[in-house]
Every structure is written in C-alpha cells, then in structure tokens.
Design an enzyme around this catalytic site. Structure first.
Site, short mmCIF file in Angstrom:
data_model
loop_
_atom_site.label_atom_id
_atom_site.label_comp_id
_atom_site.label_asym_id
_atom_site.label_seq_id
_atom_site.Cartn_x
_atom_site.Cartn_y
_atom_site.Cartn_z
NE ARG A 84 33.20 2.36 26.94
CZ ARG A 84 32.67 3.26 27.43
NH1 ARG A 84 33.70 3.27 28.61
NH2 ARG A 84 33.29 4.45 26.74
NE ARG A 93 28.64 4.49 27.97
CZ ARG A 93 29.57 5.72 28.08
NH1 ARG A 93 30.31 6.52 28.31
NH2 ARG A 93 30.01 6.08 26.82
CG ASP A 96 32.00 4.79 31.16
OD1 ASP A 96 33.50 5.43 30.87
OD2 ASP A 96 31.40 5.62 32.12
CG ASP A 98 34.51 8.23 33.47
OD1 ASP A 98 35.29 7.41 32.25
OD2 ASP A 98 33.01 8.00 33.68
N1 PH2 Z 1 27.99 7.58 32.39
C1 PH2 Z 1 27.58 8.34 30.98
C2 PH2 Z 1 26.24 9.53 30.57
N2 PH2 Z 1 25.14 8.80 31.77
N3 PH2 Z 1 23.68 8.16 33.99
C3 PH2 Z 1 23.98 6.90 34.37
N4 PH2 Z 1 22.80 7.40 35.17
N5 PH2 Z 1 25.28 6.20 35.06
C4 PH2 Z 1 26.68 6.65 33.91
O1 PH2 Z 1 27.27 6.18 34.29
C5 PH2 Z 1 26.51 7.35 33.01
C6 PH2 Z 1 25.08 8.17 32.28
C7 PH2 Z 1 27.75 8.76 29.74
O2 PH2 Z 1 30.18 7.65 30.94
MG MG Z 2 31.33 8.26 32.25
MG MG Z 3 34.61 6.88 30.70
#
Ligand code: PH2
Ligand code: MG
Ligand code: MG
Length: 163
Positions: A84, A93, A96, A98
């Site tokens: 990343r 990305r 990710d 979180d």
């Molecule tokens: N993550 C984001 C922004 N938008 N949309 C979906 N469907 N799934 C994600 O993990 C996602 C997003 C920013 O982290």
């Molecule tokens: Mg996120």
């Molecule tokens: Mg994040």
C-alpha cells in the site's frame, strides 16, 4: 489476551481476495494477537467516493494484549508489506486494515479514532460484524441488529453481496 477487538479489512485493487487473505495471515502472526472469528467475504459498492472499483470487505474478531496504538502500528506495517502506498481520502487501495472497536476503549487521537468514526454508517462493516456477533452492542449502546435494519432501510440494500 484481554481485549476483544474488531478489525475491518478492505481491498479494491489487484487480487482483492488474495490481498485480504494475505493480510489475515500476517495478522495471525502478530505476537500477542489471537484471531477468534472471521466473517465471510463481501463484495461491496464503493462508499464515500464512488468513482472507484468495488471493494471486497471482511471483518475479524481478535483478542489481544497489545495496546490500541501498538496494534495500529502492526496493522500499518502489514499494509506497507502488502504494497500500500499513500492514497487520497477514501481512494482505491490494495489493502486497508481498520480497528473498528477496541474493547470498551475510546481514542480520539489524530492517528487513531476508535470506535471507528463511520462504523454506524457503513453497511460494508455492519453486515460482516453482525454475521460474526449478532448480539453485539455497539459502543453507543445500540444493538447491531437494530442499527443494521435502520441503515438497510435507508439504502437499496443490494450493493453488498456475500461471496
Ligand atoms: N473503504 C474506504 C472508502 N470506501 N467502500 C467500501 N465499499 N469498502 C471499503 O472498505 C471502503 C469504502 C476507505 O477506507
Ligand atoms: Mg478504511
Ligand atoms: Mg484505514
């Protein structure tokens, strides 16, 4: 291992499901972390910034004795290992990771906000969370099932497909 923690994973570049699987393998290798539950994979329409490819999302429950910040740094290392690089806010990305919920703790640091600030608005997180813990109480005291049915009623509901 005292804290129960939920982590959201997402990818919308490259081999999305492979990126997520590799990330989970790395999480399993973090010292002081045990993976307890893994949701299904979900194909989800991009949220927040819609001019990008669909995501694959998944949520895991772990137990850990790492502090929230140390866990965050481990997750950031994994994001970098998987390639990343800086992406704009809500942009595409490779991976990710979180922290959605970290036990009962609240953090309002610039680098880490838990519970995740958009938790209650994101079906791509709420649906897999409810899959692995349908009785869950969210940090504001609400029941995940109630939040989910409210959020589902606000959306078309067909932009999240369980794989
Ligand atoms: N993550 C984001 C922004 N938008 N949309 C979906 N469907 N799934 C994600 O993990 C996602 C997003 C920013 O982290
Ligand atoms: Mg996120
Ligand atoms: Mg994040």
């Amino acid at each position: 291992m005292d804290k129960k923690v939920y982590i959201g994973l997402g990818s919308n570049m490259g081999n999305k499901s492979e990126n997520i699987a590799k990330a989970i393998d790395f999480v399993a290798c973090i010292e002081g972390v045990n993976i307890k539950k893994v949701s299904s994979l979900y194909l989800t329409a991009p949220w927040g910034r819609t001019d990008q490819d669909d995501f694959i999302n998944q949520v895991i429950e772990i137990e850990t004795d790492l502090s929230a910040l140390n866990l965050l740094y481990c997750l950031q290392d994994i994001e970098i290992k998987l390639g990343r690089h800086r992406d704009g806010k809500w942009g595409p990305r490779i991976i990710d990771l979180d922290i959605l919920i970290y036990g009962e703790e609240t953090s309002l640091l610039e680098e880490l906000q838990v519970p995740h600030p958009y938790l209650l608005e994101r079906l791509f997180v709420l649906i897999p969370l409810a899959e692995i813990n349908s009785e869950m109480e969210l940090p504001d005291g609400s029941k995940i099932r109630e939040v989910l049915s409210r959020e589902r009623a606000l959306t078309e509901g067909n932009d999240i497909i369980k794989l």
